[in-house]
Design an enzyme around this catalytic site. Structure first.
Site, PDB file in Angstrom:
ATOM      1  CE1 TYR A  40      -3.923  -2.136   0.325  1.00 43.06           C
ATOM      2  CE2 TYR A  40      -2.879  -3.077   2.280  1.00 43.06           C
ATOM      3  CZ  TYR A  40      -3.874  -3.108   1.315  1.00 43.06           C
ATOM      4  OH  TYR A  40      -4.827  -4.104   1.351  1.00 43.06           O
TER       5      TYR A  40
ATOM      6  CG  PHE B  19      -4.314  -8.552  -0.276  1.00 40.12           C
ATOM      7  CD1 PHE B  19      -5.073  -7.758  -1.128  1.00 40.12           C
ATOM      8  CD2 PHE B  19      -3.615  -9.624  -0.826  1.00 40.12           C
ATOM      9  CE1 PHE B  19      -5.141  -8.019  -2.492  1.00 40.12           C
ATOM     10  CE2 PHE B  19      -3.683  -9.904  -2.189  1.00 40.12           C
ATOM     11  CZ  PHE B  19      -4.453  -9.097  -3.024  1.00 40.12           C
TER      12      PHE B  19
ATOM     13  CG  HIS C 134      -7.029  -7.688  -7.511  1.00 38.07           C
ATOM     14  ND1 HIS C 134      -7.516  -6.769  -6.606  1.00 38.07           N
ATOM     15  CD2 HIS C 134      -5.707  -7.831  -7.230  1.00 38.07           C
ATOM     16  CE1 HIS C 134      -6.529  -6.373  -5.814  1.00 38.07           C
ATOM     17  NE2 HIS C 134      -5.422  -7.004  -6.169  1.00 38.07           N
TER      18      HIS C 134
END
Length: 266
Positions: free
Chosen positions: A90, A101, A229
């Site tokens: 991120y 994630f 995804h």
């Protein structure tokens, strides 16, 4: 996170954990990953990657995460049962942990992770977590690996194709060569591009028994699961919607058939 919580947007970025220097020796990992890592750091590709990241740090770039190899610290190679492959960390303050994630407790859960939790609830009737950390999975043998292990603030995929991919490919190949049974969850086209590598390395071991554990011959097996995804842009779309894919229950059942247990609760 809001700027007010940390005294303004600028201070959020300034206070957020980040990579401050290129120093793999200061990034602890489990010992059984070291041969792959050490070989890569000595390679021309490893030197090129180090030069690039150092140049960006010297230029003042804000680079996340603080510990690029944290997935390899939490999950020993010898304990890998599942690989969940992401693309890159991120790119916002406080978000990147070094686990695909996953975000730290207290950080707003990103949309893709919300969809992962929705599928977890649908598939296994799990309660949707209130926090976004997947550290518990990592400690149970779920390797949460990104293909690129650093990113710059506000620049998604900014460090893609800069040298991390040869290392993460080598890590995937090592899992395929050594894990007696492993599930690979490949969500989206970027992750699915690794299926050939995984299947090739696993198949090379299936030509015969390779190694002994406890006096019994062991062969390598892989279950490769593919879907779109979990991003809101693709999670419900054909041809392989993420919502409804059933990957968590499939992984649990397949591993149980091979005398391995895995709990997905968070």
């Amino acid at each position: 996170m809001t700027g007010d919580l940390f005294g303004g947007v600028a201070s959020v970025e300034a206070q957020a954990p980040r990579l401050t220097r290129w120093s793999p020796a200061d990034w602890p990992t489990q010992p059984d990953w070291r041969p792959v890592l050490d070989a890569f750091w000595r390679s021309a590709q490893g030197v090129s990657l180090a030069t690039f990241v150092q140049s960006r740090l010297h230029a003042g770039a804000v680079v996340y995460p603080e510990h690029p190899l944290w997935a390899l610290q939490l999950t020993p190679l010898s304990q890998v049962k599942v690989v969940i492959l992401g693309q890159d960390p991120y790119h916002g303050p406080y978000q990147a942990q070094g686990l695909s994630f996953s975000v730290a407790p207290g950080v707003k859960i990103p949309p893709s992770l919300r969809n992962i939790f929705k599928e977890l609830q649908r598939d296994l009737n799990q309660v949707i977590p209130v926090e976004g950390s997947l550290e518990a999975w990592a400690k149970r043998g779920v390797l949460l690996l990104n293909t690129s292990l650093t990113v710059e603030d506000g620049q998604p995929a900014g460090h893609a194709k800069r040298g991390w991919e040869p290392l993460t490919d080598a890590l995937l190949a090592e899992v395929a060569r050594t894990a007696p049974a492993c599930v690979y969850m490949l969500w989206g086209g970027h992750a699915q591009a690794k299926a050939e590598l995984i299947e090739r390395e696993t198949a090379a071991q299936l030509t015969g028994f390779v190694g002994l554990r406890g006096g019994s011959p062991i062969k390598r097996e892989a279950l490769v699961l593919k879907s779109n995804h979990p991003s809101p842009l693709s999670a419900l779309r054909p041809p392989q919607p993420f919502i409804g894919c059933g990957h968590f229950s499939q992984a649990k059942a397949w591993l149980a058939q091979r005398n391995q247990s895995l709990e997905w609760n968070l």
